[in-house]
Design a protein around this motif. Structure first.
Motif, short mmCIF file in Angstrom:
data_model
loop_
_atom_site.label_atom_id
_atom_site.label_comp_id
_atom_site.label_asym_id
_atom_site.label_seq_id
_atom_site.Cartn_x
_atom_site.Cartn_y
_atom_site.Cartn_z
N UNK A 53 0.84 -1.20 0.00
CA UNK A 53 0.00 0.00 0.00
C UNK A 53 0.87 1.25 0.00
N UNK A 54 2.03 1.16 0.63
CA UNK A 54 2.99 2.27 0.63
C UNK A 54 3.35 2.68 -0.79
N UNK A 55 3.43 1.73 -1.69
CA UNK A 55 3.76 2.03 -3.09
C UNK A 55 2.64 2.79 -3.79
N UNK A 56 1.40 2.60 -3.30
CA UNK A 56 0.23 3.18 -3.96
C UNK A 56 -0.10 4.57 -3.42
N UNK A 57 -0.01 4.74 -2.11
CA UNK A 57 -0.32 6.04 -1.48
C UNK A 57 0.80 6.37 -0.48
N UNK A 58 1.99 6.67 -0.99
CA UNK A 58 3.15 6.84 -0.13
C UNK A 58 3.01 7.91 0.95
N UNK A 59 2.45 9.06 0.61
CA UNK A 59 2.36 10.14 1.60
C UNK A 59 1.46 9.74 2.77
N UNK A 60 0.35 9.11 2.47
CA UNK A 60 -0.59 8.72 3.52
C UNK A 60 0.01 7.63 4.42
N UNK A 61 0.62 6.63 3.81
CA UNK A 61 1.18 5.54 4.60
C UNK A 61 2.40 6.02 5.38
N UNK A 62 3.22 6.84 4.75
CA UNK A 62 4.39 7.38 5.46
C UNK A 62 3.99 8.19 6.69
N UNK A 63 2.87 8.89 6.60
CA UNK A 63 2.38 9.63 7.75
C UNK A 63 2.09 8.71 8.92
N UNK A 64 1.49 7.56 8.61
CA UNK A 64 1.20 6.58 9.67
C UNK A 64 2.49 5.95 10.19
N UNK A 65 3.41 5.62 9.29
CA UNK A 65 4.69 5.04 9.71
C UNK A 65 5.46 6.02 10.60
N UNK A 66 5.34 7.29 10.29
CA UNK A 66 5.99 8.33 11.09
C UNK A 66 5.46 8.30 12.52
N UNK A 67 4.16 8.16 12.66
CA UNK A 67 3.57 8.10 14.00
C UNK A 67 4.00 6.84 14.74
N UNK A 68 4.04 5.73 14.02
CA UNK A 68 4.50 4.48 14.64
C UNK A 68 5.99 4.56 15.01
N UNK A 69 6.75 5.26 14.20
CA UNK A 69 8.18 5.39 14.44
C UNK A 69 8.48 6.05 15.78
N UNK A 70 7.55 6.91 16.22
CA UNK A 70 7.73 7.63 17.48
C UNK A 70 6.88 7.06 18.61
N UNK A 71 6.26 5.92 18.37
CA UNK A 71 5.35 5.32 19.34
C UNK A 71 6.10 4.72 20.54
N UNK A 72 5.41 4.61 21.65
CA UNK A 72 5.97 3.93 22.82
C UNK A 72 5.86 2.42 22.70
#
Length: 226
Positions: free
Chosen positions: A109-128
């Motif tokens: 899905x990252x390949x299809x809607x990169x900006x949207x998925x990256x936004x979620x990955x960014x939040x997970x990247x900083x998650x506890x």
């Protein structure tokens, strides 16, 4: 979808799963046989599998939800429509198998809607939550050889670099894995990163991170670490 019907579907799946050998080939074959609701539309079936993922108490029953997703990885329209639902599946992840299984889907899905998925990955990247952090980098490349679209090096390394000193074992394994896959697609820049940061890389991450390096480069990095 009616909750009584969803519960009925859960009971059906649990019964079939219980009657089937508890191993991946047998359970995958069960998934291919289909269920009473398998003739419904893809998104109607997703609603059922979403309920199963979030309510089943048995791991193998949950895995049936994943097998359904896995069967749809070539259906771009389904992947796009499914994102708003399956991104929430990450909330219940508590083991590396489920985490990396979802990575296989999320990276498509990252390949299809990169900006949207990256936004979620960014939040997970900083998650506890350690599984969120693991997900945030494994999804970037998964197995790089399966990727049709590769993100820029600078985008990927930003995610990895934030977690380079993470204290969690399974996050460190993901750091090592991601650096290995990054080397596969950006060998020069990744080697430079390793040379600069090798003393920060944990012993857990070092082995997978340097797996694909030429022997002389790996030995050089070992000497720097001492």
């Amino acid at each position: 979808m009616d909750k009584k019907y969803l519960k009925k579907c859960l009971i059906e799946i649990e019964k079939r799963v219980t009657e089937t050998s508890k191993d991946v080939p047998a359970q995958r074959n069960l998934s291919k046989q289909g269920y009473s609701f398998s003739e419904l539309s893809a998104l109607e079936q997703l609603s059922i599998w979403d309920y199963i993922w979030n309510n089943a108490s048995d791991l193998w029953t949950v895995v049936q939800s994943y097998f359904y997703l896995e069967s749809k990885t070539k259906d771009k329209e389904f992947l796009l429509d499914s994102w708003k639902t399956i991104k929430h599946w990450q909330k219940t992840v508590d083991n590396w198998g489920s985490c990396d299984g979802l990575s296989k889907i999320y990276t498509k899905i990252l390949e299809l809607i990169p900006e949207e998925v990256l936004g979620q990955l960014e939040r997970w990247n900083k998650s506890k939550n350690l599984w969120d952090r693991r997900q945030s980098i494994v999804s970037l490349l998964y197995f790089s050889r399966t990727k049709k679209v590769i993100l820029p090096y600078d985008t990927i390394i930003k995610f990895i670099n934030r977690l380079i000193s993470d204290k969690e074992y399974y996050v460190q394994k993901a750091v090592g894995w991601s650096l290995k896959e990054l080397y596969n697609v950006y060998p020069g820049k990744t080697l430079q990163y390793l040379e600069k940061n090798i003393k920060k890389i944990s012993s857990i991450a070092f082995s997978p991170a340097t797996e694909k390096l030429e022997k002389k480069n790996k030995e050089t990095l070992k000497k720097i670490r001492k």
